[in-house]
Design an enzyme around this catalytic site. Structure first.
Site, mmCIF file in Angstrom:
data_model
loop_
_atom_site.group_PDB
_atom_site.id
_atom_site.type_symbol
_atom_site.label_atom_id
_atom_site.label_comp_id
_atom_site.label_asym_id
_atom_site.label_seq_id
_atom_site.Cartn_x
_atom_site.Cartn_y
_atom_site.Cartn_z
ATOM 1 N N GLU A 20 0.822 -1.212 0.000
ATOM 2 C CA GLU A 20 0.000 0.000 0.000
ATOM 3 C C GLU A 20 0.852 1.256 0.000
ATOM 4 O OE1 GLU A 20 -0.747 2.180 2.846
ATOM 5 O OE2 GLU A 20 0.856 1.292 4.010
ATOM 6 N N HIS A 331 -3.291 -2.972 2.866
ATOM 7 C CA HIS A 331 -2.835 -2.696 4.234
ATOM 8 C C HIS A 331 -2.483 -3.996 4.941
ATOM 9 C CE1 HIS A 331 -2.858 1.250 6.279
ATOM 10 N NE2 HIS A 331 -3.488 1.665 5.201
#
Length: 360
Positions: A20, A331
């Site tokens: 990410e 994430h």
């Protein structure tokens, strides 16, 4: 073995643009560095973000990590805009800490960076000042009602309280966390399914704004859920604030085996009804998945699960955590790779939503 004594093995090198590519890598690395005693060097920090590099809220996490070491930790490159950073920890000291995150900085994110090393060092109190309900960050209410029970389940006693709410952009909020040392950990955590829905509660808040906004938000959230056959209780409350004003709708769902939470934030010019519906619809979308955990808790459970698997919370065999997530996010996968670099654990992520954290 618990605590932060002694490094496992040497320097950990990280590429901040992986996955990410945001602040998650740095926050995870700081927390794990304090826990294991291992230094790290990170390059290409937030390379694909606008603006790239270290921002004030990330710098606050570095300064917070240094504070837990009594100022004995060493960091190189810790300046706003930096794309490269080295951090060498020192032993974490139990005790009470007061830290300023800054106007738009997230106190919940700083809290989640520091709580584990402080607990493993013996505990203390974290008083954090800054934003408490911000975009792209867990809200205080999420951390206090969803994350906190999970921490307790892993033998990490934490009590959170909200002194003042802080909204974007002024911040000026304050949270206090009483952090205890680890208690007896579980041996195995299995969360393959959430089970039956038991209760849904809509909490609508205003800080420094007319209370009728909270009432409009909660009516919209309850209505959005009712349209999908989900019944909910609602309560409206004022939030104490200092300089900032704002509104928030928080939807908490209690299932047979798990808990899930969804936050919707008000903003200038946005109808209260839209804020309420956003919160209700977020739960409705979660109900359409088969995941036991919402996507945010699935990410946040990785670190306590890894500490359990690595034996950092105390003896536990097999020390394995298994769960299903509503969605596998960047994430989560980024966090998993950082965890594996610091601790002797293996995180297996299946595209269908199954996650396992076990000793390597």
């Amino acid at each position: 073995m618990t605590g932060t004594q002694g490094p496992d093995t040497g320097l950990v090198r990280l590429d901040g643009s992986e996955g990410e590519g945001g602040g998650q890598i740095l926050r995870s690395a700081l927390s794990l560095s304090l826990i294991t005693g291992r230094p790290f060097h990170i390059t290409r920090l937030r390379e694909r973000r606008d603006p790239p590099g270290l921002r004030p809220q990330h710098l606050a996490c570095v300064r917070g990590a240094e504070a837990l070491c009594g100022g004995a930790a060493f960091s190189e490159g810790a300046t706003v805009g930096a794309s490269e950073l080295s951090f060498t920890p020192a032993p974490v000291r139990a005790g009470d800490y007061l830290l300023e995150v800054g106007t738009a900085g997230s106190t919940p994110l700083l809290f989640q960076c520091l709580v584990y090393p402080l607990a493993l060092a013996g505990g203390g109190r974290l008083t954090l000042r800054g934003g408490t309900h911000l975009p792209h960050s867990p809200s205080f209410h999420y951390v206090a009602t969803v994350w906190q029970p999970v921490a307790h389940a892993y033998g990490l006693p934490v009590l959170l309280s909200l002194v003042h709410a802080g909204f974007y952009p002024e911040g000026a909020g304050e949270i206090v966390a009483e952090v205890g040392p680890p208690q007896e950990p579980p041996r195995l955590v299995e969360l393959p399914a959430r089970g039956m829905l038991r209760e849904v509660r809509v909490s609508s808040f205003t800080g420094g704004l007319p209370f009728t906004i909270a009432e409009r938000q909660s009516r919209a959230a309850v209505g959005a859920l009712r349209e999908r056959g989900i019944l909910a209780e609602a309560d409206n409350r004022p939030l104490a604030v200092t300089r900032s004003v704002g509104t928030v709708t928080f939807v908490l769902a209690q299932f047979e085996h798990t808990i899930a939470g969804f936050t919707a934030l008000g903003e200038r010019g946005r109808p209260a009804e839209d804020v309420g519906r956003e919160g209700g619809e977020a739960l409705a979308r979660f109900m359409e998945t088969g995941g036991a955990l919402d996507e945010h808790l699935a990410d946040q459970i990785l670190l306590p699960a890894a500490l359990l698997a690595a034996g950092r919370l105390g003896p536990a065999s097999p020390g394995t955590t298994r769960f299903t997530a509503a969605r596998i996010t960047d994430h989560l996968t980024t966090h998993a790779r950082v965890v594996e670099r610091f601790l002797p654990v293996r995180v297996t992520v299946d595209a269908g939503g199954s996650v396992e954290v076990r000793p390597a």
